[in-house]
Design an enzyme around this catalytic site. Structure first.
Site, PDB file in Angstrom:
ATOM      1  N   ARG A   1     -26.132 -37.350 -25.634  1.00 40.12           N
ATOM      2  CA  ARG A   1     -25.916 -36.427 -26.314  1.00 40.12           C
ATOM      3  C   ARG A   1     -25.047 -36.775 -26.423  1.00 40.12           C
ATOM      4  O   ARG A   1     -23.850 -35.828 -26.674  1.00 40.12           O
ATOM      5  CB  ARG A   1     -25.688 -35.377 -24.689  1.00 40.12           C
TER       6      ARG A   1
ATOM      7  N   CYS B   1     -27.871 -26.270 -21.017  1.00 41.41           N
ATOM      8  CA  CYS B   1     -26.488 -27.200 -19.758  1.00 41.41           C
ATOM      9  C   CYS B   1     -26.123 -27.191 -20.106  1.00 41.41           C
ATOM     10  O   CYS B   1     -25.203 -27.577 -21.292  1.00 41.41           O
ATOM     11  CB  CYS B   1     -27.217 -28.954 -19.869  1.00 41.41           C
TER      12      CYS B   1
ATOM     13  N   GLU C   1     -21.420 -30.549 -21.556  1.00 41.08           N
ATOM     14  CA  GLU C   1     -22.309 -30.947 -22.806  1.00 41.08           C
ATOM     15  C   GLU C   1     -21.900 -29.263 -23.601  1.00 41.08           C
ATOM     16  O   GLU C   1     -22.052 -29.687 -25.002  1.00 41.08           O
ATOM     17  CB  GLU C   1     -23.739 -30.652 -22.754  1.00 41.08           C
TER      18      GLU C   1
HETATM   19  N1  EPU Z   1     -32.291 -30.582  -9.733  1.00 41.70           N
HETATM   20  C1  EPU Z   1     -31.926 -29.637  -8.469  1.00 41.70           C
HETATM   21  N2  EPU Z   1     -31.098 -28.530  -8.746  1.00 41.70           N
HETATM   22  C2  EPU Z   1     -30.513 -28.275  -9.435  1.00 41.70           C
HETATM   23  C3  EPU Z   1     -31.281 -28.663 -10.673  1.00 41.70           C
HETATM   24  C4  EPU Z   1     -31.912 -29.941 -10.724  1.00 41.70           C
HETATM   25  O1  EPU Z   1     -32.120 -30.637  -6.921  1.00 41.70           O
HETATM   26  O2  EPU Z   1     -30.170 -26.918  -9.604  1.00 41.70           O
HETATM   27  C5  EPU Z   1     -32.797 -31.884  -9.230  1.00 41.70           C
HETATM   28  C6  EPU Z   1     -33.996 -31.188  -9.859  1.00 41.70           C
HETATM   29  O3  EPU Z   1     -35.280 -31.440  -8.426  1.00 41.70           O
HETATM   30  C7  EPU Z   1     -34.759 -32.565 -10.144  1.00 41.70           C
HETATM   31  C8  EPU Z   1     -33.848 -33.316 -11.062  1.00 41.70           C
HETATM   32  O4  EPU Z   1     -32.218 -32.626 -10.198  1.00 41.70           O
HETATM   33  O5  EPU Z   1     -34.721 -33.459  -8.920  1.00 41.70           O
HETATM   34  C9  EPU Z   1     -33.715 -33.114 -12.621  1.00 41.70           C
HETATM   35  O6  EPU Z   1     -34.035 -31.524 -12.882  1.00 41.70           O
HETATM   36  P1  EPU Z   1     -34.460 -31.264 -13.732  1.00 41.70           P
HETATM   37  O7  EPU Z   1     -35.370 -31.695 -13.741  1.00 41.70           O
HETATM   38  O8  EPU Z   1     -34.109 -30.181 -14.060  1.00 41.70           O
HETATM   39  O9  EPU Z   1     -33.482 -32.136 -15.186  1.00 41.70           O
HETATM   40  P2  EPU Z   1     -32.267 -32.476 -15.208  1.00 41.70           P
HETATM   41  O10 EPU Z   1     -31.617 -33.845 -15.511  1.00 41.70           O
HETATM   42  O11 EPU Z   1     -30.872 -31.658 -14.358  1.00 41.70           O
HETATM   43  C10 EPU Z   1     -32.679 -32.278 -17.946  1.00 41.70           C
HETATM   44  C11 EPU Z   1     -31.242 -32.027 -19.336  1.00 41.70           C
HETATM   45  C12 EPU Z   1     -32.171 -30.582 -19.557  1.00 41.70           C
HETATM   46  C13 EPU Z   1     -33.271 -30.491 -19.765  1.00 41.70           C
HETATM   47  C14 EPU Z   1     -34.270 -30.423 -18.642  1.00 41.70           C
HETATM   48  C15 EPU Z   1     -35.790 -30.931 -18.608  1.00 41.70           C
HETATM   49  C16 EPU Z   1     -29.505 -33.063 -19.832  1.00 41.70           C
HETATM   50  C17 EPU Z   1     -28.059 -33.040 -19.226  1.00 41.70           C
HETATM   51  N3  EPU Z   1     -29.985 -31.583 -19.232  1.00 41.70           N
HETATM   52  O12 EPU Z   1     -31.626 -31.687 -17.044  1.00 41.70           O
HETATM   53  O13 EPU Z   1     -31.647 -30.454 -20.796  1.00 41.70           O
HETATM   54  O14 EPU Z   1     -34.325 -29.264 -20.065  1.00 41.70           O
HETATM   55  O15 EPU Z   1     -33.833 -31.918 -18.642  1.00 41.70           O
HETATM   56  O16 EPU Z   1     -36.031 -31.540 -17.579  1.00 41.70           O
HETATM   57  O17 EPU Z   1     -30.130 -33.867 -20.282  1.00 41.70           O
HETATM   58  C18 EPU Z   1     -29.782 -29.101 -22.505  1.00 41.70           C
HETATM   59  O18 EPU Z   1     -29.295 -29.907 -22.686  1.00 41.70           O
HETATM   60  O19 EPU Z   1     -28.996 -27.877 -21.989  1.00 41.70           O
HETATM   61  C19 EPU Z   1     -30.895 -29.140 -21.024  1.00 41.70           C
HETATM   62  C20 EPU Z   1     -31.151 -27.887 -20.632  1.00 41.70           C
END
Ligand code: EPU
Length: 285
Positions: A161, A210, A280
């Site tokens: 990022r 995010c 971010e």
């Molecule tokens: N989780 C929780 N609670 C929450 C959110 C997530 O326990 O409130 C857990 C989920 O259950 C999962 C893990 O955290 O086990 C990862 O969650 P998720 O798959 O939603 O991925 P993320 O790492 O939170 C990233 C990107 C998102 C993107 C998703 C796609 C970053 C900072 N975030 O989120 O990107 O849409 O993967 O799956 O890289 C963005 O950059 O604006 C963004 C939203």
């Protein structure tokens, strides 16, 4: 063209932000180069999906990049690969539709990410499935001194990022290398990503994606969730109940409320988990 009218809340996906000193709408790279060469302070606005702007506006010109040339075309191909040139003002949605219709694979991670190609390059947008930096072969960039340069990806310094270019530099175009696949396969992957997004992210509320970068190897959302902050409200802003790394605008949220939630999340996660979260989202002042 310079315009005095318009509010940032009409141009950002968070729907927050007042009036800047003025807006500048360049229609050519040369016009943009001349402007930034003579302007000490400006903000760049593409799709407005990763920006938080104060309610009182900003004492600077906001350069809106959406009237720059729109380029989206195949510039080279082999039997298995294809190179696509896209300009900053092309939306990620249009880019991905183009790829889907022609059966080109590699940018599916973009599915459902708002904003334009310029912003995607400028922050190396992505998900665990991929990011702009990995797909990029070459960029066309405008440096604040007004110099236009083509750079191979190695010289851009794409990180998680982040990119290593001077503040105020404008990403104008990218060339992306994709793999030839079938329309059906690309479409299937996009559908499953969109479904996951709909199930796990507050897509029906105004938000700016995010808020924090993921502090490897954990998800910032998971940490904020574990800290017990889901659903916390300040005024009309709320930490999403669906995904804790999102703040939603429930209608009429104030910039200060969102900033208070961001500070609360940082402080609580630091205290409870010993992890420092880094924003971010770009916060203008
Ligand atoms: N989780 C929780 N609670 C929450 C959110 C997530 O326990 O409130 C857990 C989920 O259950 C999962 C893990 O955290 O086990 C990862 O969650 P998720 O798959 O939603 O991925 P993320 O790492 O939170 C990233 C990107 C998102 C993107 C998703 C796609 C970053 C900072 N975030 O989120 O990107 O849409 O993967 O799956 O890289 C963005 O950059 O604006 C963004 C939203």
């Amino acid at each position: 063209m310079i315009k005095k009218n318009g509010r940032l809340c009409e141009m950002t996906t968070m729907r927050v932000g007042g009036k800047p000193s003025s807006f500048f709408y360049p229609t050519s790279y040369q016009e943009l180069a001349n402007f930034i060469y003579h302007s000490p302070h400006y903000y760049l606005l593409g799709g407005g999906s990763n920006v938080l702007a104060p309610d009182e506006g900003v004492a600077a010109t906001v350069i809106k990049l959406d009237r720059l040339p729109k380029i989206l075309k195949v510039v080279k191909e082999t039997e298995q690969e294809v190179w696509i040139q896209a300009s900053a003002s092309i939306s990620k949605f249009s880019f991905l539709s183009f790829c889907k219709d022609l059966g080109f694979s590699g940018m599916e991670f973009c599915a459902g990410i708002p904003g334009n190609i310029g912003g995607g390059l400028a922050m190396n947008a992505g998900t665990p499935l991929g990011d702009f930096g990995t797909m990029t072969e070459e960029i066309l960039i405008l440096f604040p001194q007004g110099k236009l340069e083509k750079l191979p990806k190695e010289k851009v310094g794409f990180g998680y990022r982040s990119v290593h270019v001077p503040t105020g530099a404008v990403f104008l175009e990218g060339v992306f290398k994709l793999k030839k696949n079938t329309k059906e396969n690309v479409s299937k992957t996009i559908q499953s990503i969109l479904k996951h997004r709909q199930e796990t992210q507050p897509v029906s509320h105004s938000n700016c994606g995010c808020i924090f970068k993921n502090p490897t190897p954990v998800s910032a959302g998971q940490l904020i969730d574990q800290a017990g902050l889901k659903g916390t409200r300040m005024g009309h802003a709320q930490i999403s109940n669906l995904h804790a790394n999102f703040i939603i605008n429930k209608g009429g949220a104030r910039f200060d409320d969102i900033i208070s939630l961001i500070s609360l999340a940082k402080k609580t996660v630091q205290e409870k988990c010993g992890v420092t979260l880094e924003e971010e989202v770009k916060i203008w002042s």
